[in-house]
Design an enzyme around this catalytic site. Structure first.
Site, PDB file in Angstrom:
ATOM      1  N   HIS A  83       0.796  -1.163  -0.238  1.00  0.00           N
ATOM      2  CA  HIS A  83      -0.051  -0.079   0.189  1.00  0.00           C
ATOM      3  C   HIS A  83       1.014   1.380   0.099  1.00  0.00           C
ATOM      4  O   HIS A  83       1.762   1.286   0.687  1.00  0.00           O
ATOM      5  CB  HIS A  83      -0.892   0.041   1.322  1.00  0.00           C
ATOM      6  N   TYR A 132      -8.950   5.657   7.584  1.00  0.00           N
ATOM      7  CA  TYR A 132      -9.103   5.927   8.983  1.00  0.00           C
ATOM      8  C   TYR A 132     -10.263   7.202   9.025  1.00  0.00           C
ATOM      9  O   TYR A 132     -10.078   8.201   8.531  1.00  0.00           O
ATOM     10  CB  TYR A 132      -7.816   6.410   9.655  1.00  0.00           C
ATOM     11  N   PRO A 166      -3.977   0.250  19.067  1.00  0.00           N
ATOM     12  CA  PRO A 166      -3.740  -0.272  17.696  1.00  0.00           C
ATOM     13  C   PRO A 166      -3.821   0.930  16.393  1.00  0.00           C
ATOM     14  O   PRO A 166      -3.659   0.595  15.350  1.00  0.00           O
ATOM     15  CB  PRO A 166      -4.513  -1.387  17.323  1.00  0.00           C
ATOM     16  N   LYS A 207       1.234   0.002  15.163  1.00  0.00           N
ATOM     17  CA  LYS A 207       2.783  -0.188  15.737  1.00  0.00           C
ATOM     18  C   LYS A 207       2.914  -1.474  16.467  1.00  0.00           C
ATOM     19  O   LYS A 207       4.126  -1.908  16.507  1.00  0.00           O
ATOM     20  CB  LYS A 207       3.113   0.968  16.388  1.00  0.00           C
ATOM     21  N   TYR A 259       4.091   6.548  10.270  1.00  0.00           N
ATOM     22  CA  TYR A 259       3.052   5.362  10.243  1.00  0.00           C
ATOM     23  C   TYR A 259       4.003   4.396   9.260  1.00  0.00           C
ATOM     24  O   TYR A 259       3.903   3.232   9.564  1.00  0.00           O
ATOM     25  CB  TYR A 259       1.996   5.770   9.353  1.00  0.00           C
TER      26      TYR A 259
END
Ligand code: FAS
Ligand code: PHB
Length: 393
Positions: free
Chosen positions: A72, A201, A294, A298, A384
């Site tokens: 991704h 998100y 979560p 990580k 991220y």
């Protein structure tokens, strides 16, 4: 019985450490309290940082990951009437991989099968002894009820957040930080093709939602619920309605496709760090030393980062009698642990509704900046997609 490294816990941290050490000819034994089937079936993480994939590639464990995983470029940030794609590859030159922790654990298990590694599953009463000496040992009861003792040069606690290893560090030398968040996640696995190319998100006044995936036919989704939520209060229909509302069903023609839910669970949200990650001949790695909410994806990646650093430190200690990396392990690992703990807290507090209207305005202002400013996007992307493994001082 005697080994060089006794590893407590056969989750990703324990199995990866034993695999890396065995590749360097270091003798290891792994002790696990659950069955192999249970461990390999636990549905948990799904996102791998580029540095995690590198560790698996270098260890010869990346073949199925590259074949069945998804690369991704970034994620979507969504809030009512707005959706923005953050392209990590454009921003920081690296993306992430989608590959379930269950698959990673199976790949590690298969590698240990090929190597004929010593693993004890279904053990009980695991206890650590003499970790402040250079002859530590672990006692346990094996799956046939026989009391066993494993003598070692080093013991590594990879036994997650409720194992005995962290408890073996004396209270007077241990610092612990904890934050419990006022919300939890309801996670579902559904036999339906993902409705999105990359993760969404979503902030919403009703609560956070996340659209992730496991394959072209299996979706993984989460929604914010109250802590202690009874899963029976959430019918499939109520779950899909809430996900559709929060993820922006109908926004710019986008639709969330529901499907049969095959697994549901509620998981608490907390941040936890215990230091030091080494006491005498005991080293801690992964969830045994730290827990992150979560939201930043990580948890698993931090476990891999600890292990990559620790494997080299133990190789130097046991093969070259050079303790410098082992002595620096805790400090080295904690730099990344705190960076990831902060990022996970930052993502969590930015995206989860608190019901406070002032919080909501702050969160929306933060999301607007993060999603439209190059500096904001780059900051999220850098964290991220993951920082280099051994953070510089
Ligand atoms: P693990 O907990 O995976 O492994 C520890 C092992 O030690 C277990 O197999 C346990 O049975 C064993 N053990 C415990 N006590 C023992 C004893 N006394 N003797 C012997 N063995 C013992 N991370 C993400 O990035 N994204 C997510 O979506 C996500 N979801 C999660 C959902 C849940 C319910 C949980 C609990 C965690 C989730 N995580 C997630 C974090 C998770 O992926 C961890 O970071 C990851 O499993 C860490 O790996 P380990 O450190 O190996 O710990
Ligand atoms: C998952 O796919 O399980 C997942 C992805 C991203 C997260 C948390 C969980 O932040």
């Amino acid at each position: 019985m005697r080994t060089e490294v006794a590893v407590v816990g056969a989750g990703p941290a324990g199995l990866l450490l034993a695999h890396l050490l065995a590749a360097d000819g270091v003798d290891c034994v792994v002790l696990e309290s659950r069955s192999r089937e249970y461990v390999e079936g636990r549905i948990r993480a799904g996102i791998l940082e580029a540095s995690t994939v590198d560790v698996f590639d270098r260890a010869g464990l990346g073949e199925r990951l590259h074949r069945e995983g998804f690369a991704h470029r970034g994620i979507h940030l969504h809030w009512p009437h707005e959706r923005h794609h953050l392209d990590f590859v454009d921003l920081v030159g690296r993306g992430v991989w989608v590959y379930g922790q269950t698959e990673l654990t199976k790949d590690l298990g298969a590698a240990h099968d090929r190597a004929g590694s010593a693993r004890w599953y279904d053990v009980s009463d695991t206890a650590l002894h003499d970790i402040e000496t250079d002859r530590p040992y672990v006692t346990f009861v094996d799956d046939e009820g026989a009391a066993q003792r494993m003598d070692a040069d080093v013991v590594v606690g990879c036994d997650g957040s409720f194992g005995p290893s962290r408890q073996a560090v004396p209270r007077d030398v241990q610092d612990v930080w904890q934050r419990d968040y006022p919300y939890a996640w309801l996670g579902v696995l559904a036999d339906v093709a993902p409705s999105t190319d990359e993760l969404i998100y979503a902030w919403h006044p009703d609560g956070f939602a996340l659209h992730s995936m496991r394959s072209a036919h299996v979706s993984r989704l989460y929604l914010q619920v109250e802590p202690g939520t009874d899963i029976e209060d959430w019918s499939d229909e109520r779950i899909w309605d809430a996900l559709a509302t929060r993820l922006g069903d109908g926004h710019d023609g986008w639709q969330l496709m529901p499907g049969p839910i095959t697994d549901k669970s509620v998981l608490p949200m907390r941040s936890f760090v215990a230091a030091p990650m080494r006491h005498g001949r005991l080293f801690l790695a992964g969830d045994a030393a730290h827990i992150v909410p979560p939201t930043g994806a990580k948890g698993l990646n931090l476990a891999v980062a600890d292990v990559a650093v620790l494997a080299e430190a133990l190789r130097q200690l046991l093969r070259k009698h050079d303790a410098s990396l082992a002595d620096a392990y805790s400090q080295t690992a904690l730099r990344r642990v705190w960076r990831c703990t902060h990022f996970s807290w930052w993502m969590t507090t930015m995206l989860h509704a608190t019901g406070d209207p002032f919080d909501a305005q702050l969160q929306l202002a933060q999301l607007q900046w993060v999603a439209t400013s190059t500096a904001g996007m780059t900051g999220l992307a850098e964290n991220y997609a993951g920082l280099p493994l051994a953070l510089e001082a």
